[in-house]
Design a protein around this motif. Structure first.
Motif, PDB file in Angstrom:
ATOM      1  N   GLY A 171       0.784  -1.227   0.000  1.00 27.76           N
ATOM      2  CA  GLY A 171       0.000   0.000   0.000  1.00 27.76           C
ATOM      3  C   GLY A 171       0.816   1.278   0.000  1.00 27.76           C
ATOM      4  O   GLY A 171       0.251   2.366   0.055  1.00 27.76           O
ATOM      5  N   LEU A 172       2.140   1.172  -0.078  1.00 27.04           N
ATOM      6  CA  LEU A 172       2.996   2.354  -0.022  1.00 27.04           C
ATOM      7  C   LEU A 172       2.744   3.281  -1.210  1.00 27.04           C
ATOM      8  O   LEU A 172       2.506   4.480  -1.051  1.00 27.04           O
ATOM      9  N   TYR A 173       2.776   2.747  -2.426  1.00 31.71           N
ATOM     10  CA  TYR A 173       2.574   3.573  -3.615  1.00 31.71           C
ATOM     11  C   TYR A 173       1.146   4.122  -3.682  1.00 31.71           C
ATOM     12  O   TYR A 173       0.907   5.209  -4.202  1.00 31.71           O
ATOM     13  N   TYR A 174       0.222   3.359  -3.136  1.00 27.65           N
ATOM     14  CA  TYR A 174      -1.174   3.799  -3.123  1.00 27.65           C
ATOM     15  C   TYR A 174      -1.321   5.137  -2.410  1.00 27.65           C
ATOM     16  O   TYR A 174      -2.133   5.989  -2.808  1.00 27.65           O
ATOM     17  N   GLN A 175      -0.527   5.341  -1.358  1.00 29.18           N
ATOM     18  CA  GLN A 175      -0.610   6.583  -0.596  1.00 29.18           C
ATOM     19  C   GLN A 175      -0.280   7.789  -1.479  1.00 29.18           C
ATOM     20  O   GLN A 175      -0.920   8.846  -1.394  1.00 29.18           O
ATOM     21  N   PHE A 176       0.708   7.643  -2.365  1.00 26.67           N
ATOM     22  CA  PHE A 176       1.082   8.736  -3.271  1.00 26.67           C
ATOM     23  C   PHE A 176      -0.006   8.982  -4.323  1.00 26.67           C
ATOM     24  O   PHE A 176      -0.432  10.120  -4.532  1.00 26.67           O
ATOM     25  N   GLU A 189       4.154  10.598 -16.194  1.00 33.30           N
ATOM     26  CA  GLU A 189       5.009   9.410 -16.220  1.00 33.30           C
ATOM     27  C   GLU A 189       5.367   9.010 -14.799  1.00 33.30           C
ATOM     28  O   GLU A 189       5.418   9.843 -13.896  1.00 33.30           O
ATOM     29  N   VAL A 190       5.608   7.728 -14.597  1.00 34.23           N
ATOM     30  CA  VAL A 190       6.051   7.208 -13.307  1.00 34.23           C
ATOM     31  C   VAL A 190       7.337   6.417 -13.518  1.00 34.23           C
ATOM     32  O   VAL A 190       7.418   5.585 -14.422  1.00 34.23           O
ATOM     33  N   ILE A 191       8.341   6.691 -12.704  1.00 34.05           N
ATOM     34  CA  ILE A 191       9.630   6.006 -12.780  1.00 34.05           C
ATOM     35  C   ILE A 191       9.964   5.470 -11.399  1.00 34.05           C
ATOM     36  O   ILE A 191       9.789   6.171 -10.396  1.00 34.05           O
ATOM     37  N   SER A 192      10.448   4.248 -11.325  1.00 31.75           N
ATOM     38  CA  SER A 192      10.759   3.682 -10.017  1.00 31.75           C
ATOM     39  C   SER A 192      12.019   2.833 -10.068  1.00 31.75           C
ATOM     40  O   SER A 192      12.224   2.047 -11.002  1.00 31.75           O
TER      41      SER A 192
END
Length: 218
Positions: A171-176, A189-192
């Motif tokens: 759920g970490l990315y969900y918070q963002f 865009e999303v980069i990880s």
């Protein structure tokens, strides 16, 4: 055989905002049950009473990541630095047999100017290069024989350093994404990488996006 509880769960899984509101007890169960009466009746192909739906809502157990908000809040408060880089351009090109060789020329230039922003992602059908806009003409020249699918300038990158064990935090990315969506901020865009998360947004909304990310950490 599908039940009212199964239908309630199916609906809540596809609507995380609603699911979180339930987990925080900030939603009217009776009003929600009435709202869900028609879609659940259609799912079960029979008439369903609001009372049965309300009972299913009260019995619903949200995922641990939603109910354990105290632990998640602690994790978010321990996020690392947030950095912003502006004046970026995003190039998307179709994958080809020559893309890697042409990309090698770009790497040689990047190595000479390490302070430039640069990322490269290769997908199944296309590759993506994000660089400081000062290199736009150089990139176009290096890739002149490639097929450009999209070119977007006027972008900014917001990067967040993540905890070392972030891959184990559900759920970490969900918070963002939740915070950005609530603020009405579109992500280009999303980069990880393993311990770093970056979003790309248009320059004119970077201040708003940065403020939203800061709220996640607060």
């Amino acid at each position: 055989m599908k039940t009212v509880s199964n239908c309630v769960e199916d609906i809540l899984i596809t609507q995380p905002y609603l699911e979180e509101a339930l987990s925080r007890n900030i939603i009217n169960f009776s009003a929600l049950a009435i709202e869900l009466t028609e879609p659940i009746s259609k799912m079960l192909k029979k008439e369903v009473k609001p009372g049965a739906i309300m009972m299913a809502l009260r019995r619903y157990n949200p995922p641990i990541t939603l109910s354990n908000s105290v632990k998640m809040k602690k994790v978010m408060q321990n996020l690392g630095d947030i950095t912003v880089r502006s004046n970026l351009t995003d190039f998307t090109v179709k994958n080809s047999e020559t893309i890697i060789d042409n990309h090698a020329k770009i790497l040689e230039r990047i190595n000479q100017e390490p302070k430039l922003f640069y990322t490269f992602t290769r997908g199944i059908h296309e590759s993506n290069i994000i660089v400081s806009s000062g290199l736009d003409d150089f990139i176009k020249e290096c890739l002149k024989n490639e097929t450009f699918l999209a070119i977007q300038d006027g972008l900014s990158a917001i990067s967040v350093n993540l905890p070392q064990d972030n891959s184990k935090i559900a759920g970490l990315y969900y918070q963002f994404f939740k915070r950005l969506a609530w603020e009405g901020i579109g992500i280009y865009e999303v980069i990880s990488t393993t311990n770093e998360f970056t979003i790309l947004v248009e320059d004119d909304i970077v201040d708003k996006a940065f403020a939203a990310i800061k709220k996640v950490k607060a």
